[in-house]
Design a protein around this motif. Structure first.
Motif, PDB file in Angstrom:
ATOM      1  N   ALA A 115       6.179  -8.585  34.621  1.00  0.00           N
ATOM      2  CA  ALA A 115       4.380  -8.076  34.652  1.00  0.00           C
ATOM      3  C   ALA A 115       4.059  -9.850  34.775  1.00  0.00           C
ATOM      4  CB  ALA A 115       4.764  -7.457  33.710  1.00  0.00           C
ATOM      5  N   TYR A 166       8.308  -9.489  26.216  1.00  0.00           N
ATOM      6  CA  TYR A 166       9.144 -10.058  27.122  1.00  0.00           C
ATOM      7  C   TYR A 166       9.890 -11.734  26.550  1.00  0.00           C
ATOM      8  CZ  TYR A 166       6.778  -6.914  30.208  1.00  0.00           C
ATOM      9  OH  TYR A 166       6.273  -6.189  31.163  1.00  0.00           O
ATOM     10  N   LEU A 206       3.600  -2.424  28.337  1.00  0.00           N
ATOM     11  CA  LEU A 206       2.464  -3.206  27.731  1.00  0.00           C
ATOM     12  C   LEU A 206       2.235  -4.928  27.307  1.00  0.00           C
ATOM     13  CD1 LEU A 206       1.980  -1.029  29.159  1.00  0.00           C
ATOM     14  CD2 LEU A 206      -0.392  -0.866  28.402  1.00  0.00           C
ATOM     15  N   GLN A 207       3.727  -4.534  26.894  1.00  0.00           N
ATOM     16  CA  GLN A 207       3.563  -5.511  24.861  1.00  0.00           C
ATOM     17  C   GLN A 207       3.970  -6.852  25.301  1.00  0.00           C
ATOM     18  OE1 GLN A 207       5.874  -3.364  21.376  1.00  0.00           O
ATOM     19  NE2 GLN A 207       5.050  -1.224  22.616  1.00  0.00           N
ATOM     20  N   TYR A 208       3.090  -8.121  24.967  1.00  0.00           N
ATOM     21  CA  TYR A 208       3.915  -9.103  26.010  1.00  0.00           C
ATOM     22  C   TYR A 208       4.779  -9.659  24.603  1.00  0.00           C
ATOM     23  CZ  TYR A 208       1.467 -12.175  21.779  1.00  0.00           C
ATOM     24  OH  TYR A 208       0.561 -12.358  20.878  1.00  0.00           O
ATOM     25  N   ALA A 256       2.244  -4.071  35.221  1.00  0.00           N
ATOM     26  CA  ALA A 256       3.752  -4.549  34.932  1.00  0.00           C
ATOM     27  C   ALA A 256       4.062  -4.266  36.462  1.00  0.00           C
ATOM     28  CB  ALA A 256       4.286  -4.287  33.687  1.00  0.00           C
ATOM     29  N   GLU A 309      -3.855 -11.048  28.516  1.00  0.00           N
ATOM     30  CA  GLU A 309      -3.588  -9.607  28.032  1.00  0.00           C
ATOM     31  C   GLU A 309      -2.871  -9.182  29.057  1.00  0.00           C
ATOM     32  OE1 GLU A 309      -7.380  -8.229  28.841  1.00  0.00           O
ATOM     33  OE2 GLU A 309      -8.621  -9.821  30.426  1.00  0.00           O
ATOM     34  N   PHE A 310      -2.392  -7.998  28.946  1.00  0.00           N
ATOM     35  CA  PHE A 310      -1.797  -7.708  30.187  1.00  0.00           C
ATOM     36  C   PHE A 310      -2.817  -7.048  31.338  1.00  0.00           C
ATOM     37  CE2 PHE A 310       1.506  -4.666  32.085  1.00  0.00           C
ATOM     38  CZ  PHE A 310       0.764  -3.666  32.279  1.00  0.00           C
ATOM     39  N   PHE A 349       0.351 -11.121  32.741  1.00  0.00           N
ATOM     40  CA  PHE A 349      -0.834 -11.365  32.425  1.00  0.00           C
ATOM     41  C   PHE A 349      -1.555 -12.247  32.459  1.00  0.00           C
ATOM     42  CE2 PHE A 349       1.321  -8.427  28.678  1.00  0.00           C
ATOM     43  CZ  PHE A 349       2.950  -8.249  29.323  1.00  0.00           C
TER      44      PHE A 349
END
Length: 124
Positions: A35, A111, A106-108, A50, A46-47, A37
């Protein structure tokens, strides 16, 4: 040891294009989601986009229609092609690698590894 190294950032004018690259090493690249960000000064990370190990993609609304994420498993590299850049795209862009489920892409916090970031500055 996993390493992610971004490149391709720079100073451009509004309407220009840039392609960011992220070279990965240290574990089998093809089986992980990747992804991009970004983080602007004074704002939260922020995303942006991905890509899954099966080449599904997901984009932030701000990136849809302008940015394209892709990966080359033979080169262990993920790319972010950014077209029609706007001043509000100015940020440090980070690539990240996840072993978590695609549903949480989408959730950092999901990762595992992050690059050091590359600066993108878009002037008006």
């Amino acid at each position: 040891q996993v390493q992610l190294v971004e490149s391709g950032g720079g100073l451009v004018q509004a309407g220009d294009s840039l392609r960011l690259s992220c070279a990965a090493s240290g574990r089998t690249f093809s089986i992980y989601h990747m992804a991009w960000f970004r983080q602007a000064p004074g704002k939260e990370r922020e995303f942006v986009a991905a890509i899954s190990r099966t080449i599904n993609t997901n984009y932030a609304d701000s990136a849809k229609g302008r940015f394209t994420i892709s990966r080359d498993n033979a080169k262990n590299t993920v790319y972010l092609q950014m077209n029609s850049l706007k001043p509000e795209d100015t940020a440090v862009y980070y690539c990240a690698q996840s072993s978590g489920p695609w549903a949480s892409a989408l959730q950092y916090s999901r990762y595992d590894y992050w690059g050091q970031g590359t600066q993108v500055t878009v002037s008006s």
